[in-house]
Design an enzyme around this catalytic site. Sequence first.
Site, PDB file in Angstrom:
ATOM      1  N   HIS A  89      -1.829 -10.527   9.942  1.00 58.87           N
ATOM      2  CA  HIS A  89      -0.377  -9.775   9.148  1.00 58.87           C
ATOM      3  C   HIS A  89      -0.892  -8.564   8.299  1.00 58.87           C
ATOM      4  O   HIS A  89      -0.189  -7.644   8.359  1.00 58.87           O
ATOM      5  CB  HIS A  89      -0.039 -10.888   8.399  1.00 58.87           C
ATOM      6  CG  HIS A  89       1.035 -10.456   7.582  1.00 58.87           C
ATOM      7  ND1 HIS A  89       0.960 -10.344   6.202  1.00 58.87           N
ATOM      8  CD2 HIS A  89       2.290  -9.964   7.750  1.00 58.87           C
ATOM      9  CE1 HIS A  89       1.995  -9.642   5.584  1.00 58.87           C
ATOM     10  NE2 HIS A  89       2.897  -9.561   6.473  1.00 58.87           N
ATOM     11  N   GLU A  92      -1.231  -5.613  10.462  1.00 60.85           N
ATOM     12  CA  GLU A  92       0.240  -5.357  11.109  1.00 60.85           C
ATOM     13  C   GLU A  92       0.672  -4.221  10.004  1.00 60.85           C
ATOM     14  O   GLU A  92       1.279  -3.235  10.223  1.00 60.85           O
ATOM     15  CB  GLU A  92       1.240  -6.579  11.078  1.00 60.85           C
ATOM     16  CG  GLU A  92       2.603  -6.067  11.394  1.00 60.85           C
ATOM     17  CD  GLU A  92       3.655  -6.969  10.817  1.00 60.85           C
ATOM     18  OE1 GLU A  92       4.401  -6.514  10.033  1.00 60.85           O
ATOM     19  OE2 GLU A  92       3.165  -8.298  10.799  1.00 60.85           O
ATOM     20  N   HIS A  93       0.521  -4.514   8.892  1.00 55.67           N
ATOM     21  CA  HIS A  93       0.892  -3.445   7.768  1.00 55.67           C
ATOM     22  C   HIS A  93       0.082  -2.308   7.950  1.00 55.67           C
ATOM     23  O   HIS A  93       0.635  -1.308   7.949  1.00 55.67           O
ATOM     24  CB  HIS A  93       0.691  -4.114   6.231  1.00 55.67           C
ATOM     25  CG  HIS A  93       1.512  -5.199   5.500  1.00 55.67           C
ATOM     26  ND1 HIS A  93       2.360  -4.781   4.414  1.00 55.67           N
ATOM     27  CD2 HIS A  93       2.161  -6.103   6.061  1.00 55.67           C
ATOM     28  CE1 HIS A  93       3.146  -5.821   4.280  1.00 55.67           C
ATOM     29  NE2 HIS A  93       3.228  -6.638   5.164  1.00 55.67           N
ATOM     30  N   GLU A 169       3.661 -10.040  -2.044  1.00 55.76           N
ATOM     31  CA  GLU A 169       4.589 -10.811  -1.133  1.00 55.76           C
ATOM     32  C   GLU A 169       4.444 -12.072  -1.132  1.00 55.76           C
ATOM     33  O   GLU A 169       5.322 -12.734  -0.987  1.00 55.76           O
ATOM     34  CB  GLU A 169       4.611  -9.878   0.434  1.00 55.76           C
ATOM     35  CG  GLU A 169       5.119  -8.503   0.244  1.00 55.76           C
ATOM     36  CD  GLU A 169       4.587  -7.760   1.627  1.00 55.76           C
ATOM     37  OE1 GLU A 169       5.324  -6.697   1.837  1.00 55.76           O
ATOM     38  OE2 GLU A 169       3.931  -8.321   2.313  1.00 55.76           O
TER      39      GLU A 169
END
Length: 464
Positions: A89, A92-93, A169
């Site tokens: 993840h 992905e950022h 987040e």
Amino acid sequence: MSASSLVRRLAAAGALAALSVALAAPLAFSPATPALAVEKGVFFPETFTLSNGMQVVVVTNRRVPVVTHMVWYRVGAADEERGVSGIAHFLEHLMFKGTDTVPAGAFSRIVAKNGGRDNAFTSWDYTAYYQNVARDRLELVMKMEADRMSNLRLTDQVVYPERDVIIEERRQRIENEPADRIGEQVNATLYVHHPYGTPVIGWPQEMSTLTREEAERFYKTWYTPNNAILVVAGDVSAEELKPLAEKYYGTIPARAVPERTRVQEPPISAARRVILRDDEVRQPSIRRNWLAPSYRTDKDGHAYPLEVLSEIMSGGPTSRLYRSLVVDQRVATSAYLGYSPSAWDVSSIGAGATPAAGVPMDKLESALEAEIQKVVEKGVTEEEVATAKKRMLAEAAFARDSLTGPAQALGAALATGQTIDDVENWPVRIDAVTADQVNAAARAVLGKTNHVTGLLLPLQDKGS
């Protein structure tokens, strides 16, 4: 839960897309997404493979001059090495942090300037990047997406501030949300050994130590055209797309990709229980999850019958659980049974409910257990099966008309071991399910006693 397997799939894909770069949050159940009904001659997918091994799928839909362009990588959180949870993840950022030709942050700005929108999402089994643009902007986004497939440039100056972003987040979306925290803990208790028990966003103590070098290593290991699937849906044909795919993606050299190997769950015979009490809980709930086969691991033919069972139990206001717990007994305000068979490894099926005002949790739990036991012992009828299948097939035909839905459904299926034939034949396989098959699947899966029960309660509630 949505009424049909297809709608559940599209909803799951849409929900992941909405979380996008911000967060690919853990789902309540295992990675979702059953198959999409695509009628031959209407939106029949065409496919070809580039010389470097990249699979390309095209679903032509001429209704509007718009296309959805998606690149799916066959890698997700469950492919991470132990100790670096969240790296899929995180990468992905970081894919939005630029190349030599497209600076950090410019990718999305360019897409927006050209009237489109873009995003990305990560699950346990795949990572995907997409753009919705006008047909005449397709070549632009293909050029930029192919560029970052092989030319990502990461520096400490962009990596470590972004690490702080994903940590925040997690704090906002999980640690401050009791429902997400209980879901994370139930999942970790259900999958005691398999990486599906690790949250997609990662465990906080490991997220805080992720490095640029680890992100680069993950990128160089998995982000290669022979480990990717290009899916384009909309106002374009395979004949039109192929020269562009060869021009932009076909020139990227293939690299060796590790075999996808996952540890297996050990045999567990004990029921397990997770209880979370929190002052922030305004709506208590109960959930119970069982391990279940995915399409890919379904050796006994239970996956399609379990989809039909889910529809019978939870497919709208006439479903068994809603009718019994909400309408007749009035012990719940909502109830569901949900199953998602599209996963690379073993999946799960889960039931749950929220209590009506003044109903003790132990009473709700007993009522939910009774309904599950009823279907295990007495089964379902042929009439229930026929009605459920009719609804599922009707909704599948309706959902076929979506522009992004086919691209999302096909990409998720291909990334988790299915084929285009599997996707196309979903209606045929659902239509062939019998009551005997549904009952055998219910006994085999819901009859197990190694489930995990999760209770989400207000801090002052002492009733469980």
